[in-house]
Design an enzyme around this catalytic site. Sequence first.
Site, mmCIF file in Angstrom:
data_model
loop_
_atom_site.group_PDB
_atom_site.id
_atom_site.type_symbol
_atom_site.label_atom_id
_atom_site.label_comp_id
_atom_site.label_asym_id
_atom_site.label_seq_id
_atom_site.Cartn_x
_atom_site.Cartn_y
_atom_site.Cartn_z
ATOM 1 N N GLU A 43 -18.100 4.508 0.400
ATOM 2 C CA GLU A 43 -16.526 4.627 0.448
ATOM 3 C C GLU A 43 -16.176 5.301 1.595
ATOM 4 O OE1 GLU A 43 -13.976 3.659 -1.986
ATOM 5 O OE2 GLU A 43 -15.610 2.618 -2.989
ATOM 6 N N ASP A 95 -17.865 12.735 9.732
ATOM 7 C CA ASP A 95 -17.576 11.440 10.545
ATOM 8 C C ASP A 95 -18.295 10.361 9.845
ATOM 9 O OD1 ASP A 95 -18.595 9.533 12.954
ATOM 10 O OD2 ASP A 95 -16.340 10.277 12.942
ATOM 11 N N ASP A 117 -6.725 4.641 8.829
ATOM 12 C CA ASP A 117 -5.473 4.884 9.718
ATOM 13 C C ASP A 117 -5.559 3.760 10.337
ATOM 14 O OD1 ASP A 117 -4.057 6.085 11.657
ATOM 15 O OD2 ASP A 117 -4.812 7.832 11.456
ATOM 16 N N LYS A 121 -0.017 2.608 17.362
ATOM 17 C CA LYS A 121 0.363 2.535 18.857
ATOM 18 C C LYS A 121 -0.968 1.811 19.743
ATOM 19 C CE LYS A 121 3.358 6.320 18.887
ATOM 20 N NZ LYS A 121 3.588 7.944 19.610
ATOM 21 N N ASP A 153 -2.436 -2.396 4.523
ATOM 22 C CA ASP A 153 -0.914 -2.592 4.392
ATOM 23 C C ASP A 153 -0.349 -2.738 5.577
ATOM 24 O OD1 ASP A 153 -1.060 0.070 4.628
ATOM 25 O OD2 ASP A 153 0.890 0.278 4.092
ATOM 26 N N THR A 188 -3.992 2.590 -5.044
ATOM 27 C CA THR A 188 -4.084 4.180 -4.394
ATOM 28 C C THR A 188 -2.587 4.297 -3.977
ATOM 29 O OG1 THR A 188 -4.227 3.098 -2.145
ATOM 30 C CG2 THR A 188 -6.217 3.298 -3.453
ATOM 31 N N PHE A 190 -1.395 4.965 -1.194
ATOM 32 C CA PHE A 190 -1.027 3.996 -0.181
ATOM 33 C C PHE A 190 -0.549 2.804 -0.376
ATOM 34 C CE2 PHE A 190 -4.190 7.184 1.488
ATOM 35 C CZ PHE A 190 -3.678 7.850 2.764
ATOM 36 N N GLU A 191 -1.233 2.099 -1.518
ATOM 37 C CA GLU A 191 -0.851 0.915 -1.793
ATOM 38 C C GLU A 191 0.701 1.116 -2.880
ATOM 39 O OE1 GLU A 191 -2.418 -3.171 -3.996
ATOM 40 O OE2 GLU A 191 -3.681 -1.188 -4.065
#
Length: 209
Positions: A43, A95, A117, A121, A153, A188, A190-191
Site C-alpha cells: 500500500e 520513501d 499526490d 502544476k 480523482d 477513502t 479523498f474519495e
Amino acid sequence: MTGRQLDAMDQLWPVFGLTVPEPAGSPLDLADLFGRRAPVVLEIGSGMGDATAAMAADDPSRDYLAVEVHTPGIANLLDLVRRHGLGNVRIVEGDALELVRGLPVDALDAVHVFFPDPWPKTRHHKRRLIQPAHVALLRSRLTPGGTLHCATDWAEYAESMRRTLDDDPGLVNAHRGYAPRPAHRPVTKFERRARTASRDVFDLIYHRV
C-alpha cells in the site's frame, strides 16, 4: 497526534513498524517480517490507514505492507491495527520507491496506489509517482499475474496514468479503459471529498504479464 495515537506509536511501532532499509542492505525478507509466507500487498501512501486496515481485516490470507511518510497517519494505522487485532499489517516509514528498490523481484501479489499526490502544476509533473521508470520498478516487484491498482480523482492525472500504464510492455489492462469501481477498495476521505466536489474517481487495474 491524539493521546491514543501517541500511545499506539509508543507501544506498537517496535512490533509492527520499520523504517526504509538502507539502499546497500540485503533485500527485505517479507516472510521474516510477517512471520509467515503469504501473498503481500504493498500500500503506497496509506494516509490515515483506514482503507488499509479495512482491506487487511477483510483479507486475512494476504499480508499488507503500508508505506507512509506522515507520522500521524502511521500512528493512526497502528491504533487501528491494535483495535482490530490485525496481525497481517506492517508499516514502513519513508520513501516508497526506496522501499520497493529494497524488495526482491517477484515479491508482491499486488501494489495499490490510491489517490497519490496529483502534483497538478505542469512544472511539478516530474514528481508524480506514476511515470515510466517508477512503473517499471513497481512491475518488476510484482509476481507474474500480480496486480497494479491505481485510483485518482484528477481526470488529467488519470489520463496520464493510463497512457503510462498502457505503454509499459510488461503490463496488461484488466479492463477496456478504466475499471469499474471495485467493491474491495474502501471509500477513502479523498474519495468522499471528490464526491462532494462532484469529481469522478478513476480506477486503473493492470496485471503483470
